[in-house]
Enzyme design. Structure first.
Site, short mmCIF file in Angstrom:
data_model
loop_
_atom_site.label_atom_id
_atom_site.label_comp_id
_atom_site.label_asym_id
_atom_site.label_seq_id
_atom_site.Cartn_x
_atom_site.Cartn_y
_atom_site.Cartn_z
N ARG A 11 -22.02 -26.06 12.82
CA ARG A 11 -20.60 -26.29 13.11
C ARG A 11 -20.11 -27.63 12.61
NH1 ARG A 11 -17.00 -25.10 18.60
NH2 ARG A 11 -15.12 -26.04 17.76
N LYS B 269 -12.94 -26.70 21.30
CA LYS B 269 -13.05 -28.16 21.46
C LYS B 269 -11.77 -28.65 22.10
CE LYS B 269 -16.12 -29.76 17.83
NZ LYS B 269 -16.22 -30.69 16.69
N HIS C 265 -10.93 -39.81 11.11
CA HIS C 265 -10.76 -40.36 12.46
C HIS C 265 -10.64 -41.88 12.41
CE1 HIS C 265 -12.58 -36.53 14.49
NE2 HIS C 265 -11.33 -36.38 14.14
N HIS D 186 -3.01 -36.23 11.42
CA HIS D 186 -4.43 -35.87 11.34
C HIS D 186 -4.75 -35.20 10.00
CE1 HIS D 186 -8.38 -34.58 12.62
NE2 HIS D 186 -8.07 -33.34 12.27
N HIS E 174 -13.85 -35.78 8.18
CA HIS E 174 -13.33 -36.24 9.47
C HIS E 174 -13.87 -37.59 9.94
CE1 HIS E 174 -11.46 -32.36 9.63
NE2 HIS E 174 -10.99 -32.55 10.84
N LYS F 242 -13.54 -20.03 10.67
CA LYS F 242 -13.78 -20.84 11.87
C LYS F 242 -14.50 -20.01 12.93
CE LYS F 242 -12.73 -24.44 14.78
NZ LYS F 242 -11.90 -25.54 15.14
N ARG G 26 -13.04 -27.00 38.12
CA ARG G 26 -14.18 -26.76 37.20
C ARG G 26 -13.93 -25.62 36.21
NH1 ARG G 26 -16.92 -27.58 42.03
NH2 ARG G 26 -17.68 -29.72 42.18
N GLU H 92 -6.49 -28.70 6.45
CA GLU H 92 -7.61 -28.01 7.12
C GLU H 92 -7.91 -26.67 6.43
OE1 GLU H 92 -9.32 -29.61 9.42
OE2 GLU H 92 -7.98 -30.81 10.69
N ASN I 156 -16.40 -30.67 10.18
CA ASN I 156 -15.92 -32.06 10.23
C ASN I 156 -15.89 -32.72 8.86
OD1 ASN I 156 -15.60 -32.08 13.03
ND2 ASN I 156 -17.78 -32.40 13.31
N GLU J 146 -21.98 -27.22 18.39
CA GLU J 146 -22.19 -28.15 17.28
C GLU J 146 -23.56 -28.81 17.31
OE1 GLU J 146 -18.59 -30.17 16.05
OE2 GLU J 146 -19.81 -31.87 15.44
N1 LIG Z 1 -9.75 -29.02 18.93
C1 LIG Z 1 -10.01 -28.97 17.65
O1 LIG Z 1 -10.96 -28.30 17.22
C2 LIG Z 1 -9.13 -29.72 16.70
C3 LIG Z 1 -9.21 -29.45 15.33
C4 LIG Z 1 -8.32 -30.10 14.49
C5 LIG Z 1 -7.40 -31.00 15.00
N2 LIG Z 1 -7.38 -31.23 16.34
C6 LIG Z 1 -6.40 -32.16 16.91
O2 LIG Z 1 -5.11 -31.61 16.72
C7 LIG Z 1 -4.16 -32.68 16.73
C8 LIG Z 1 -3.16 -32.48 15.64
O3 LIG Z 1 -2.47 -31.28 15.85
P1 LIG Z 1 -1.12 -30.94 15.08
O4 LIG Z 1 -1.27 -31.28 13.66
O5 LIG Z 1 -0.77 -29.57 15.46
O6 LIG Z 1 -0.09 -32.03 15.66
P2 LIG Z 1 0.91 -32.01 16.91
O7 LIG Z 1 0.40 -31.21 18.01
O8 LIG Z 1 1.25 -33.44 17.16
O9 LIG Z 1 2.19 -31.27 16.32
C9 LIG Z 1 2.88 -31.86 15.24
C10 LIG Z 1 4.39 -32.04 15.51
O10 LIG Z 1 5.05 -30.81 15.32
C11 LIG Z 1 5.80 -30.45 16.48
N3 LIG Z 1 5.79 -28.99 16.50
C12 LIG Z 1 4.77 -28.20 16.87
N4 LIG Z 1 5.07 -26.91 16.61
C13 LIG Z 1 6.31 -26.89 16.10
C14 LIG Z 1 7.15 -25.87 15.62
N5 LIG Z 1 6.75 -24.60 15.55
N6 LIG Z 1 8.37 -26.22 15.17
C15 LIG Z 1 8.78 -27.51 15.17
N7 LIG Z 1 8.02 -28.54 15.57
C16 LIG Z 1 6.79 -28.23 16.03
C17 LIG Z 1 5.09 -31.14 17.59
O11 LIG Z 1 5.93 -31.33 18.72
C18 LIG Z 1 4.71 -32.46 16.93
O12 LIG Z 1 5.80 -33.33 16.90
C19 LIG Z 1 -4.96 -33.95 16.61
O13 LIG Z 1 -4.97 -34.60 17.87
C20 LIG Z 1 -6.35 -33.48 16.26
O14 LIG Z 1 -7.35 -34.35 16.72
C21 LIG Z 1 -8.22 -30.62 17.18
ZN LIG Z 2 -9.32 -31.69 11.82
#
Ligand SMILES: NC(=O)c1ccc[n+]([C@@H]2O[C@H](COP(=O)([O-])OP(=O)(O)OC[C@H]3O[C@@H](n4cnc5c(N)ncnc54)[C@H](O)[C@@H]3O)[C@@H](O)[C@H]2O)c1
Ligand SMILES: [Zn+2]
Length: 356
Positions: free
Chosen positions: A241, A143, A252, A265, A248, A227, A121, A185, A245, A237
């Site tokens: 908040r 999130k 999505h 993304h 988004h 943020k 938990r 973003e 989005n 949210e």
């Molecule tokens: N929780 C939230 O509030 C929130 C907000 C925005 C996006 N997201 C989510 O985040 C995800 C996208 O995240 P992302 O864009 O970071 O993608 P990701 O985590 O897939 O990373 C992108 C690529 O870069 C590689 N990588 C990461 N760091 C690296 C580095 N320093 N050097 C070399 N390669 C590296 C990763 O292995 C991957 O192949 C989506 O699933 C999205 O829904 C969540």
């Molecule tokens: Zn996003």
């Protein structure tokens, strides 16, 4: 090591710092003080761990460190992958005092945070984001979650980390396409609530794309400030908040319809922001300004070809849908967003049809 800035996310007894700087990983920065018990599980992936796990270990002093590497990619942001983390926690005999550290981009951060929220938990959770997108957005705000076959991020929890450590040097190894996706973003923050920041981005977009480290650090700091402020005001949210989005609902749907991972993304968010701006009753000159900045960032300003009915169906599983009514984040003007369920249906249909 140089800490450029510490920003606090003010959430009462769940407040936490975002520490932003260069040379934090592998340097003198002591992360062990944020490990509540004696042991931690560092979860990363097969791409990131070889680059940064060794350095991160140096920041953890004499804590007992276990590690797990997930397969790389949005396609693995699933409950199955989350189970491998839970299995590992059980296998190492983790208890309520164990800290879980997410080392990676948004995919790793989102899954690991969700596993940390669920295990017993909730256990202590630390974010060490390594992509621009994760540093400016996903690692902050709590999130967490995974995708479902029917829709993006459908399963998850609000679960705040106890600290976010952003080493801006990690961006040096990030592929160009990923850096640009993160800029989407960053642009979002300007578009929704900070026109001065938007104007700063217009002036600095070329140096940002060329990875100027000072400009990137400034963009990360301002993004985290916005943020943190929005999350502090409305953690779960229920109101404001949702402006985070912006773009988004479209994004999505694009990610879902194309198959997770085809469009990044951030790329989907870029095209989605343009669609949302076009659905807004704003001066066409402001839509052009947004398009121009997104284009200069090397990001798409239009969605891929998706049949309108498929696009609409995918948008209908959006978490903002209320009483079966779609809700959008629209602009009153550039730099001022709001959430609404009243929008021009004809314009929406034209936007969706233009894509298919
Ligand atoms: N929780 C939230 O509030 C929130 C907000 C925005 C996006 N997201 C989510 O985040 C995800 C996208 O995240 P992302 O864009 O970071 O993608 P990701 O985590 O897939 O990373 C992108 C690529 O870069 C590689 N990588 C990461 N760091 C690296 C580095 N320093 N050097 C070399 N390669 C590296 C990763 O292995 C991957 O192949 C989506 O699933 C999205 O829904 C969540
Ligand atoms: Zn996003």
């Amino acid at each position: 090591m140089s800490i450029a800035r510490t920003i606090n996310v003010e959430l009462g007894d769940r407040s936490y710092p975002i520490i932003i700087g260069s040379g934090l990983l592998g340097g003198e920065f002591d992360l062990s003080t944020h490990i509540v018990g004696e042991d931690c599980l560092v979860v990363s992936n097969e791409t990131i761990a070889p680059l940064y796990f060794g350095k991160l270990k140096d920041n953890l002093g004499d804590k007992t460190i276990e590690s797990l590497n997930l397969p790389d990619g949005e396609a693995y942001k699933t409950t199955d992958t989350m189970h491998t983390i839970l299995d590992k926690l059980v296998e190492i005999g983790a208890n309520r005092d164990t800290t879980v550290v997410a080392l990676g981009g948004g995919v790793v951060g989102d899954i690991v945070g969700f596993a940390a929220a669920c295990y017993m938990r909730g256990v202590n959770f630390i974010q060490v984001p390594t992509t621009l997108l994760a540093q400016v957005d996903s690692s902050v705000g709590g999130k967490t979650g995974v995708n479902h076959a029917k829709g993006k991020n459908l399963v998850g929890a609000f679960y705040q980390p106890s600290v976010v450590v952003i080493d801006t040097d990690t961006l040096a190894t990030l592929p160009d396409r990923e850096l640009k996706a993160g800029l989407a973003e960053v642009i979002k923050y300007g578009a929704i609530c900070d026109i001065d920041f938007f104007a700063w981005l217009e002036k600095n977009i070329a140096v940002l794309v060329n990875r100027d480290s000072e400009a990137l650090a400034s963009a990360i700091i301002r993004s985290c400030e916005v943020k943190a402020e929005v999350v502090a005001e409305d953690e779960r949210e229920s109101g404001r908040r949702a402006i985070l989005n912006f773009g988004h609902t479209f994004a999505h749907a694009i990610e879902h319809c194309m198959g997770y991972g085809k469009w990044l993304h951030g790329e989907a968010v870029a095209a989605g922001m343009v669609m949302a701006a076009k659905l807004s009753a704003i001066d066409p000159g402001e839509v052009d300004r947004l398009c121009a900045l997104i284009e200069l960032a090397g990001l798409p300003v239009a969605p891929p070809k998706i049949a309108a009915d498929q696009f609409l169906a995918a948008m209908s599983v959006d978490k903002k849908v209320m009483h079966k009514q779609l809700r959008f984040v629209l602009l009153k003007s550039l730099g001022d967003a709001f959430v609404t369920s009243s929008y021009n249906d004809d314009v929406l249909h034209k936007l969706l049809s233009a894509s298919g």
